[in-house]
Design an enzyme around this catalytic site. Sequence first.
Site, PDB file in Angstrom:
ATOM      1  CE  LYS A  19     -67.239  -5.807 -13.565  1.00 20.67           C
ATOM      2  NZ  LYS A  19     -67.901  -6.294 -14.787  1.00 20.67           N
ATOM      3  NE  ARG A  94     -64.043  -1.467 -18.120  1.00 15.62           N
ATOM      4  CZ  ARG A  94     -65.122  -1.394 -17.348  1.00 15.62           C
ATOM      5  NH1 ARG A  94     -65.024  -1.001 -16.102  1.00 15.62           N
ATOM      6  NH2 ARG A  94     -66.300  -1.727 -17.824  1.00 15.62           N
ATOM      7  NE  ARG A 137     -74.796   0.577 -17.874  1.00 13.69           N
ATOM      8  CZ  ARG A 137     -73.721   0.022 -17.333  1.00 13.69           C
ATOM      9  NH1 ARG A 137     -73.752  -0.409 -16.087  1.00 13.69           N
ATOM     10  NH2 ARG A 137     -72.615  -0.118 -18.032  1.00 13.69           N
ATOM     11  NE  ARG A 148     -70.498  -2.108 -21.589  1.00 15.26           N
ATOM     12  CZ  ARG A 148     -71.697  -2.417 -21.104  1.00 15.26           C
ATOM     13  NH1 ARG A 148     -72.770  -2.331 -21.859  1.00 15.26           N
ATOM     14  NH2 ARG A 148     -71.830  -2.789 -19.865  1.00 15.26           N
TER      15      ARG A 148
HETATM   16  P1  AMP Z   1     -69.054  -0.381 -15.983  1.00 14.22           P
HETATM   17  O1  AMP Z   1     -70.177   0.166 -15.191  1.00 14.22           O
HETATM   18  O2  AMP Z   1     -67.880  -0.825 -15.117  1.00 14.22           O
HETATM   19  O3  AMP Z   1     -69.484  -1.453 -16.940  1.00 14.22           O
HETATM   20  O4  AMP Z   1     -68.465   0.817 -16.868  1.00 14.22           O
HETATM   21  C1  AMP Z   1     -69.252   1.446 -17.847  1.00 14.22           C
HETATM   22  C2  AMP Z   1     -68.380   2.195 -18.824  1.00 14.22           C
HETATM   23  O5  AMP Z   1     -67.629   3.196 -18.126  1.00 14.22           O
HETATM   24  C3  AMP Z   1     -67.329   1.358 -19.541  1.00 14.22           C
HETATM   25  O6  AMP Z   1     -67.846   0.680 -20.678  1.00 14.22           O
HETATM   26  C4  AMP Z   1     -66.307   2.423 -19.906  1.00 14.22           C
HETATM   27  O7  AMP Z   1     -66.765   3.192 -20.994  1.00 14.22           O
HETATM   28  C5  AMP Z   1     -66.322   3.318 -18.682  1.00 14.22           C
HETATM   29  N1  AMP Z   1     -65.363   2.853 -17.671  1.00 14.22           N
HETATM   30  C6  AMP Z   1     -65.634   2.347 -16.435  1.00 14.22           C
HETATM   31  N2  AMP Z   1     -64.528   2.018 -15.786  1.00 14.22           N
HETATM   32  C7  AMP Z   1     -63.491   2.325 -16.623  1.00 14.22           C
HETATM   33  C8  AMP Z   1     -62.078   2.202 -16.538  1.00 14.22           C
HETATM   34  N3  AMP Z   1     -61.486   1.665 -15.454  1.00 14.22           N
HETATM   35  N4  AMP Z   1     -61.349   2.622 -17.590  1.00 14.22           N
HETATM   36  C9  AMP Z   1     -61.920   3.163 -18.684  1.00 14.22           C
HETATM   37  N5  AMP Z   1     -63.242   3.281 -18.837  1.00 14.22           N
HETATM   38  C10 AMP Z   1     -64.035   2.873 -17.822  1.00 14.22           C
END
Ligand code: AMP
Length: 195
Positions: A19, A94, A137, A148
């Site tokens: 993404k 989300r 990460r 996740r």
């Molecule tokens: P991502 O980079 O989108 O994979 O996000 C990494 C982490 O950030 C996720 O696993 C969540 O812990 C947190 N996170 C990101 N976006 C959200 C969201 N919209 N709601 C809640 N937690 C989020």
Amino acid sequence: MSETTQTRLLIIGPPGAGKGTQAARIAERYGVPAISTGDIFRANIKGQTELGLQVQAIIKAGELVPDSLTNEIVRDRLHQDDAAGGFLLDGYPRNVEQVHALDGMLEGDSLDAVVLLKADTDEVVARLMKRAEIEGREDDTEEVIRHRQDIYAEQTAPLIELFTERGILVSVDGLGAIDEVADRIASALDAQLAK
Ligand code: AMP
């Protein structure tokens, strides 16, 4: 936020579908900022801000940050000048709660299109394990990656049906070279936005 010239986009898909990479391409093509809640959280963790300290353990565990906090961050971000002409959201909303919060923020101007980047679980887990080696990460360990994926299946995947019902979902195969996938997304999005 009622200008008709706005382009309001969202990219959705399982962790590891690519993404972030595709979000940058889409954002450039449509001249809107890519807004990633994950990136915002990571920047805050890196900077050891109050928000960063609040969310660090949650993110490391692969859990979702509480909606109240996440919604506030997005609300602030959407009010910044560069988002006046539209935006591409990546990683938000989300869950259903966040969709309703976003609907409220947009005051009736709903999203124009939602790109679903499809990828199967084994493929994305393999990609994330590779990313772990490159980017390091904290939430890219196999156990957290699987967690996740589960959260995505439980909380985020239901949004696909919701956006399909709204008639704004475009589904794109996320497998293949970055340029190929970017081309697929561009034609699917152009067609949707021309409707
Ligand atoms: P991502 O980079 O989108 O994979 O996000 C990494 C982490 O950030 C996720 O696993 C969540 O812990 C947190 N996170 C990101 N976006 C959200 C969201 N919209 N709601 C809640 N937690 C989020």
